[in-house]
Design a protein around this motif. Structure first.
Motif, PDB file in Angstrom:
ATOM      1  N   ASP A 101       0.813  -1.216   0.000  1.00 44.77           N
ATOM      2  CA  ASP A 101       0.000   0.000   0.000  1.00 44.77           C
ATOM      3  C   ASP A 101       0.851   1.273   0.000  1.00 44.77           C
ATOM      4  O   ASP A 101       0.379   2.341  -0.374  1.00 44.77           O
ATOM      5  CB  ASP A 101      -0.920   0.029   1.229  1.00 44.77           C
ATOM      6  CG  ASP A 101      -1.915  -1.107   1.216  1.00 44.77           C
ATOM      7  OD1 ASP A 101      -2.401  -1.442   0.131  1.00 44.77           O
ATOM      8  OD2 ASP A 101      -2.201  -1.655   2.294  1.00 44.77           O
ATOM      9  N   GLU A 102       2.095   1.124   0.480  1.00 43.14           N
ATOM     10  CA  GLU A 102       2.990   2.274   0.631  1.00 43.14           C
ATOM     11  C   GLU A 102       2.346   3.371   1.476  1.00 43.14           C
ATOM     12  O   GLU A 102       2.460   4.562   1.204  1.00 43.14           O
ATOM     13  CB  GLU A 102       3.410   2.830  -0.744  1.00 43.14           C
ATOM     14  CG  GLU A 102       4.183   1.825  -1.583  1.00 43.14           C
ATOM     15  CD  GLU A 102       4.652   2.391  -2.913  1.00 43.14           C
ATOM     16  OE1 GLU A 102       4.318   3.563  -3.207  1.00 43.14           O
ATOM     17  OE2 GLU A 102       5.361   1.684  -3.638  1.00 43.14           O
ATOM     18  N   GLY A 138       4.763  -5.411   7.467  1.00 45.73           N
ATOM     19  CA  GLY A 138       3.815  -6.494   7.212  1.00 45.73           C
ATOM     20  C   GLY A 138       2.426  -5.981   6.872  1.00 45.73           C
ATOM     21  O   GLY A 138       1.771  -6.490   5.956  1.00 45.73           O
ATOM     22  N   ILE A 139       1.979  -4.963   7.597  1.00 50.41           N
ATOM     23  CA  ILE A 139       0.659  -4.371   7.329  1.00 50.41           C
ATOM     24  C   ILE A 139       0.616  -3.821   5.904  1.00 50.41           C
ATOM     25  O   ILE A 139      -0.344  -4.028   5.163  1.00 50.41           O
ATOM     26  CB  ILE A 139       0.359  -3.243   8.341  1.00 50.41           C
ATOM     27  CG1 ILE A 139       0.209  -3.810   9.752  1.00 50.41           C
ATOM     28  CG2 ILE A 139      -0.917  -2.487   7.944  1.00 50.41           C
ATOM     29  CD1 ILE A 139       0.240  -2.756  10.837  1.00 50.41           C
ATOM     30  N   ASP A 140       1.671  -3.133   5.515  1.00 47.30           N
ATOM     31  CA  ASP A 140       1.720  -2.503   4.193  1.00 47.30           C
ATOM     32  C   ASP A 140       1.661  -3.529   3.062  1.00 47.30           C
ATOM     33  O   ASP A 140       1.150  -3.235   1.980  1.00 47.30           O
ATOM     34  CB  ASP A 140       3.004  -1.677   4.075  1.00 47.30           C
ATOM     35  CG  ASP A 140       2.761  -0.309   3.473  1.00 47.30           C
ATOM     36  OD1 ASP A 140       1.606   0.166   3.523  1.00 47.30           O
ATOM     37  OD2 ASP A 140       3.714   0.295   2.961  1.00 47.30           O
ATOM     38  N   HIS A 141       2.175  -4.737   3.315  1.00 44.61           N
ATOM     39  CA  HIS A 141       2.202  -5.769   2.275  1.00 44.61           C
ATOM     40  C   HIS A 141       1.072  -6.798   2.419  1.00 44.61           C
ATOM     41  O   HIS A 141       0.991  -7.728   1.611  1.00 44.61           O
ATOM     42  CB  HIS A 141       3.547  -6.494   2.293  1.00 44.61           C
ATOM     43  CG  HIS A 141       4.684  -5.669   1.753  1.00 44.61           C
ATOM     44  ND1 HIS A 141       5.315  -4.701   2.508  1.00 44.61           N
ATOM     45  CD2 HIS A 141       5.276  -5.650   0.528  1.00 44.61           C
ATOM     46  CE1 HIS A 141       6.268  -4.134   1.777  1.00 44.61           C
ATOM     47  NE2 HIS A 141       6.255  -4.684   0.573  1.00 44.61           N
ATOM     48  N   LEU A 242      -5.813  -0.069  11.291  1.00 46.23           N
ATOM     49  CA  LEU A 242      -4.368   0.057  11.469  1.00 46.23           C
ATOM     50  C   LEU A 242      -3.802   1.163  10.582  1.00 46.23           C
ATOM     51  O   LEU A 242      -2.900   1.902  10.989  1.00 46.23           O
ATOM     52  CB  LEU A 242      -3.679  -1.275  11.148  1.00 46.23           C
ATOM     53  CG  LEU A 242      -3.944  -2.420  12.129  1.00 46.23           C
ATOM     54  CD1 LEU A 242      -3.331  -3.719  11.604  1.00 46.23           C
ATOM     55  CD2 LEU A 242      -3.388  -2.099  13.508  1.00 46.23           C
ATOM     56  N   LEU A 243      -4.341   1.286   9.377  1.00 51.71           N
ATOM     57  CA  LEU A 243      -3.871   2.337   8.482  1.00 51.71           C
ATOM     58  C   LEU A 243      -4.322   3.716   8.958  1.00 51.71           C
ATOM     59  O   LEU A 243      -3.574   4.695   8.855  1.00 51.71           O
ATOM     60  CB  LEU A 243      -4.367   2.078   7.058  1.00 51.71           C
ATOM     61  CG  LEU A 243      -3.798   0.830   6.363  1.00 51.71           C
ATOM     62  CD1 LEU A 243      -4.418   0.666   4.981  1.00 51.71           C
ATOM     63  CD2 LEU A 243      -2.283   0.894   6.276  1.00 51.71           C
TER      64      LEU A 243
END
Length: 454
Positions: A101-102, A138-141, A242-243
């Motif tokens: 998501d970057e 990890g969240i971003d991917h 989380l985002l």
């Protein structure tokens, strides 16, 4: 001094009564779980730094999951042991391209890998940045609506994702914590684990403590919407949440911090949403088996707690809400931290200088009885959730509870006192406990431990 002592003791009694009777009211009989047919996509994030001794235990738990729609992302956070090489060799990992998501910031990623034999398992190889940094990567991917954060020494129970899948049908659940059991308190294999109390006293102490903290405290806090920590060993979040809170903050207490961030977002934007405890979703963790490792762990916990208290000192009530603020300030901070120093001081004042032996004895007697009731209640509630010991074990537990309250339980005062002093001296210090990769016992008689997944 006496008025202050009685006031604090009254607050203590109120919280203890709530922790005893609220769970008994909420869980009146054995709970049955109903499986939802449609599987939601779930991402499991496992941050790993120098975890070569235990990471395959965690992977073995993944292999036994009774669920299909998931992905696992192991984040190798700059390990200097053989963690990366072990994963590449054991899981036949190959370099791949995986979208992100970057949206969050984290240290440089050196490579992305996917297992050729277990295509649901990925690995992110990155420069060391700490657990929070690894989780942000990890969240971003991740590619799922629901994100699970799991410690590398946590082993999921096979039905855990089904339970989470069902509970998250409730769109008002923004985050949740699962039940963390002490792995050394079970014997057998992952398909047929049985509880046992045949182990050494330091582990018995932690078994009782975990059952009390989760089955009593977390259930009560869920009822009053005052849960202020989702354990890092097993947490569940909606990815969009989380985002929205900008991921994890780099701190020694990232699990408590992310929970407080979620509470702040709930107060500001999602007033009808909630944070809950899901006791039917279970993972098993390896607890410290030596005093020095237990000491390191609890000092770290106390540092993490104080860091969050100070970081959110202006957020109480207005941004966090009344129930979480009351719990944090009164039960956790005043009774849990300040009262540790106050108890020692009061004992000296009452007994040594004033000779009030009877008053001190009365306080100690009530405290002892409440501690017994809490531990017994924890065993009752755990049985209603399916954790049933043998009659022989229940007898051992009954004897140990009486002994534990006047011995091991006093360690809490030591951990809180020393942890507070060490936080003042070095709040950033992180002294990790050793792990030896021993998850479950081979039998309840011998009490020997086996190494799984090796």
């Amino acid at each position: 001094m006496m008025i202050l002592t009685l006031s604090l003791f009254s607050i203590f009694i109120v919280f203890q009564i709530l922790y005893i009777f609220v769970p008994l009211y909420l869980v009146k009989e054995k709970r049955e779980f109903i499986k939802t047919s449609e599987e939601k996509r779930i991402s499991i994030l496992i941050p790993a730094f120098n975890e070569e001794k235990i990471i395959m235990n965690c992977i073995e738990g993944i292999h036994h999951l009774d669920y299909s729609n998931y992905e696992v992302i192991i984040i190798n956070d700059g390990s200097v042991d053989q963690t990366k090489e072990l994963l590449i060799n054991k899981l036949k990992m190959k370099r791949v391209i995986k979208s992100s998501d970057e949206s969050l910031s984290y240290n440089l990623i050196k490579g992305l890998y996917k297992s050729a034999v277990y295509p649901k398992i990925y690995m992110i190889d990155k420069e060391n940045g700490g657990k929070a940094d690894a989780l942000n990567a990890g969240i971003d991917h991740s590619e799922s609506e629901i994100v699970i954060t799991l410690d590398a020494d946590s082993v999921l129970e096979s039905n855990s994702l089904n339970v989470i899948n069902t509970r998250f049908d409730d769109q008002h659940i923004m985050a949740a914590g699962g039940m963390v059991q002490i792995g050394q308190g079970f014997y057998g294999d992952l398909k047929n684990l049985q509880p046992t109390f045949y182990t050494k006293g330091l582990i018995k102490y932690q078994i009782i403590q975990y059952l009390t903290d989760f089955y009593l405290h977390r259930l009560t806090q869920t009822k009053f919407q005052s849960m202020t920590i989702i354990a890092g060993a097993f947490g569940v979040f909606r990815k969009n949440i989380l985002l929205e809170v900008n991921g994890y903050r780099k701190t020694v207490g990232e699990d408590m911090d992310i929970t407080l961030r979620c509470l702040s977002l709930k107060k500001e934007k999602y007033k009808k949403h909630k944070l809950v405890f899901i006791p039917e979703a279970i993972c098993y963790t390896e607890c410290p088996s030596s005093f020095i490792d237990l000491f390191k762990q609890r000092i770290r916990w106390q540092k993490a707690f104080l860091d969050c208290i100070l970081n959110y000192k202006t957020a109480f009530f207005k941004k966090l809400g009344w129930a979480p603020s009351i719990y944090l300030l009164f039960d956790s901070f005043i009774l849990g931290t300040i009262n540790a120093f106050f108890t020692i001081f009061v004992c000296v004042i009452l007994v040594v200088t004033q000779g009030n032996y009877m008053v001190a004895l009365a306080f100690l007697s009530v405290t002892f009885l409440l501690a017994v009731y809490r531990s017994v209640t924890a065993m009752v509630i755990s049985r209603r959730f399916g954790l049933a010991y043998s009659r022989k074990d229940y007898f051992k537990i009954s004897c140990f509870i009486l002994y534990e309250i006047i011995t091991y339980r006093l360690l809490g005062l030591v951990f809180v006192t020393v942890g507070t002093i060490m936080y003042v001296k070095n709040k950033e210090g992180w002294d990790a406990s050793r792990r030896n990769g021993k998850s479950f016992q081979t039998s309840p008689e011998r009490g020997q431990l086996r190494r799984t997944g090796s």
